[in-house]
Design an enzyme around this catalytic site. Structure first.
Site, PDB file in Angstrom:
ATOM      1  N   ARG A 121      37.833  41.195  31.869  1.00 53.67           N
ATOM      2  CA  ARG A 121      39.222  41.103  32.332  1.00 53.67           C
ATOM      3  C   ARG A 121      40.206  41.782  31.383  1.00 53.67           C
ATOM      4  NH1 ARG A 121      36.947  40.257  35.930  1.00 53.67           N
ATOM      5  NH2 ARG A 121      37.566  42.403  36.102  1.00 53.67           N
TER       6      ARG A 121
ATOM      7  N   LEU B  28      36.182  29.751  35.491  1.00 52.07           N
ATOM      8  CA  LEU B  28      37.598  29.783  35.888  1.00 52.07           C
ATOM      9  C   LEU B  28      38.150  31.174  35.580  1.00 52.07           C
ATOM     10  CD1 LEU B  28      39.446  27.938  37.294  1.00 52.07           C
ATOM     11  CD2 LEU B  28      40.073  26.884  35.139  1.00 52.07           C
ATOM     12  N   HIS B  29      37.761  32.094  36.422  1.00 48.83           N
ATOM     13  CA  HIS B  29      37.939  33.519  36.217  1.00 48.83           C
ATOM     14  C   HIS B  29      39.131  33.963  37.055  1.00 48.83           C
ATOM     15  CE1 HIS B  29      36.295  37.640  37.151  1.00 48.83           C
ATOM     16  NE2 HIS B  29      36.247  37.622  35.842  1.00 48.83           N
ATOM     17  N   ALA B  30      39.323  35.276  37.186  1.00 47.90           N
ATOM     18  CA  ALA B  30      40.546  35.774  37.796  1.00 47.90           C
ATOM     19  C   ALA B  30      40.877  35.130  39.139  1.00 47.90           C
ATOM     20  CB  ALA B  30      40.450  37.289  37.947  1.00 47.90           C
TER      21      ALA B  30
END
Lengths: 532, 104
Positions: A121, B28-30
């Site tokens: 990310r 608990l990602h994007a």
């Protein structure tokens, strides 16, 4: 201002001259105000501008791409992202510097994550950072690469490349990057010169206005002196004349100096690649990549959509053979909702035929569409990443089943011959064990798997050499297996278009080479000089 | 997976707490973070989450802060909710977690 010479690595041949477009906002200049309130307002406006821009992009995207864009919007809408920046702005730091400081802390946090999903990310936060910086400085963002300009950047993504129009010149100069990247392949296909590995793109004072890119030598000259420019333009004129002469010969069929006929086929990624092309320039299509049909923005294409595309290509070919490769996802070609993005080494993972056999519900749709298209021309189907004969056997069984089912339904269809890509050394060494209707050597992957040097790692790109005797030996072996079994052997990787290798490839016994349309004239001219 | 055990029902200023295991593959990602914060923003209650029962607590309405938690798959996610619609809020966020945020 003195001209600046940069030396990198050639990634896509050709010469180009043009105005410089900086893709990163990192080096853009802006005039900051002394007033913290004005700087805070500028940052607020830039964040809102970036947010609105991404929100606009969401409208034209679906699936995973839209999810990622929505994530970026959510992050930009969250005051927690910019709070540290506003904090230091109030202490007299400029908006762009403050934003960069704040986001770099955030990015460092992601890069330090244990979990690879969170590490990945960091790229999103970099994207967010740079988009806001671009808005702060009023610099054009990725989606607006001016046609004909020299794009200078650290690196460039395939989507950024594809968003630009390369039909009116232009070139790419990268600080990082690799000649073996997906973008480099695209640049070669579109005829855009590209140089990578130039190192930090730095200069004194104003950013460069004009650049000369030599994609043959791997050099870039920023803000050339008039004399340098004049010499470069002279070289371009000579090269263009040579290209025009080669173009004149491109409708002729290819023969070596001693009269051997070599079939020249086309590699294409979509029917659009054929626009304006006369089918007489080639002996058929040697490789139709189908990955672009499966791009995330479109989702998995249904049978009719695939059939329509395959049929258009067969119609264009006017009876010449057309080889369509079944989906070759995975490796450096991830597809949302299909490939697995957590593989430690995707090039050694579930890609190509392995993925298709693991996802038969997706594979069957493609095989049905191909059987229906087969009635419109001389269609051949090839399977990527074959390693063992059982993979071909299973694909043959699936193809038979879909053909039989279509016929039972009374739908017009044909049963195309099924061949294999030879790109895994195991398949090259034992090619005669495969009951394939033809062999097509995928030299890019065959080279990287033989040399254990990745296509997209600049530091080992020298090892990634199809001219290496070990790779040539595997090619010879495959040609020999084809001769014994009486089936055709062709080569469709980048090596086919590398005219330094033409003599060596023809020496292996190959009589069919497949290249991107832009390389046809050059390849035919090179073949004409080969004397065995 | 733990089920919710509301410490006290009804309207209260005392926080409600519950915990659940993150079952979706990416943690608990994007996308899950966006879904969770969107869900949380639908309530007036103050909603916080943590990886341990005693905190540190993170504002579940801030995607930036939720992402900083970097909660991986298999982590126990603790929630602490304060406000008039707290009970409904807690049920909603727990349902999301139990459901793996609708992901495989």
């Amino acid at each position: 201002m003195a001209e600046i010479h940069l030396i990198g690595r050639a990634a896509s041949p050709g010469l180009a001259i043009g105005p410089v477009t900086m893709l990163t906002a990192a080096v853009a200049r802006r005039t900051a105000s002394d007033d913290p309130a004005q700087e805070a307002a500028a940052l607020r406006a830039a964040i809102e501008g970036a947010r609105a821009e991404i929100a606009e992009q969401i409208k034209t995207n679906q699936g995973e791409v839209a999810d990622i864009l929505e994530f970026q919007v959510a992050m930009l809408e969250d005051d927690a992202l910019a709070d540290p920046a506003y904090g230091v702005i109030s202490e007299g730091i400029t908006a762009d510097h403050a934003w960069r400081l704040a986001l770099d802390v955030e990015i460092a946090g992601y890069r330090a994550a244990e979990d690879e999903y969170f590490r990945a990310r960091a790229a999103d936060i970099v994207d967010i950072r740079d988009r806001v910086l671009a808005h702060l400085s009023g610099v054009d963002t990725v989606a607006r690469i001016t046609s004909g300009s020299i794009v200078a950047a650290d690196d460039i993504t395939p989507s950024a490349f594809l968003a630009a129009d390369w039909s009116h010149g232009g070139a790419i100069a990268l600080a990082a990057g690799s000649p073996s990247s997906h973008v480099a392949m695209l640049a070669r296909a579109r005829g855009a010169p590209m140089v990578v590995g130039l190192g930090p793109l730095s200069w004194n004072g104003q950013p460069p206005a004009l650049a000369l890119v030599d994609g043959d030598a791997g050099t870039v000259i920023l803000d050339p002196e008039p004399e340098t420019r004049r010499l470069f333009e002279h070289r371009m004129a000579v090269a263009n004349a040579a290209q025009a002469a080669a173009d004149d010969g491109r409708l002729e069929s290819a023969r070596t100096a001693d009269g051997r006929r070599i079939a020249v086929l086309l590699n294409i990624a979509a029917p659009e690649d054929l626009a304006g092309l006369d089918p007489a320039i080639c002996d058929g299509i040697g490789l139709v990549r189908t990955e672009f049909l499966f791009e995330a923005s479109q989702g998995l294409p249904d049978e009719n959509a695939q059939y329509a595309v395959y049929r258009r290509i067969l119609d264009w070919a006017e009876g010449r053979p057309v080889t369509i490769r079944t989906l070759d996802a995975g490796g450096d070609k991830p597809i949302a909702g299909l490939t697995i993005d957590s593989e430690r080494n995707p090039f050694l993972g579930l890609r190509g035929i392995r993925l298709s056999l693991a996802r038969p519900e997706v594979f069957r749709v493609q095989l049905r569409a191909l059987c229906r298209a087969a009635v419109h021309g001389a269609l051949k189907v090839m399977l990527p990443m074959i390693a063992v004969p059982s993979e071909l056997d299973r694909a043959n069984a699936l193809l038979d089943a879909e053909f039989t089912a279509l016929r039972a339904e009374g739908i017009a269809c044909g049963r195309p011959p099924l061949g294999i890509m030879v790109e895994v050394p195991a398949a090259a060494l034992r090619a005669e064990d495969f009951g394939a209707a033809f062999y097509s050597i995928g030299s890019n992957d065959l080279t990287q798997y033989t040399m254990a040097a990745a296509r997209d790692i600049g530091a080992v790109a020298d090892l990634n050499d199809t001219g290496n005797p070990a790779v040539l030996a595997l090619i010879s072996r495959t040609v020999e297996a084809g001769r014994k079994r009486g089936v055709e052997v062709s080569l469709c990787g980048d090596a086919a278009a590398d005219t330094r290798l033409t003599t060596a490839l023809i020496a292996t016994g190959l009589t069919t080479l497949s290249v991107s349309p832009i390389a046809v004239a050059r390849l035919k001219a090179a073949i004409a000089k080969v004397r065995s | 997976m733990h089920d919710a055990h509301a410490s006290r029902p009804g309207e209260t200023a005392v926080p409600l707490t519950a915990s659940a295991v993150l079952v979706n593959k990416v943690g608990l990602h994007a996308r899950p973070s966006v879904k969770l914060t969107q869900c949380a923003k639908g309530f007036t209650a103050k909603i916080e989450l943590a990886l341990a029962a005693d905190g540190p607590w993170t504002d579940a309405k801030s995607p930036v802060k939720v992402m900083r938690v970097k909660a991986p798959q298999g982590a126990m996610l603790h929630f602490r909710v304060t406000g008039s619609d707290g009970k409904a809020a807690l049920a909603a966020v727990l349902a999301l977690v139990h459901d793996g945020f609708g992901e495989a």
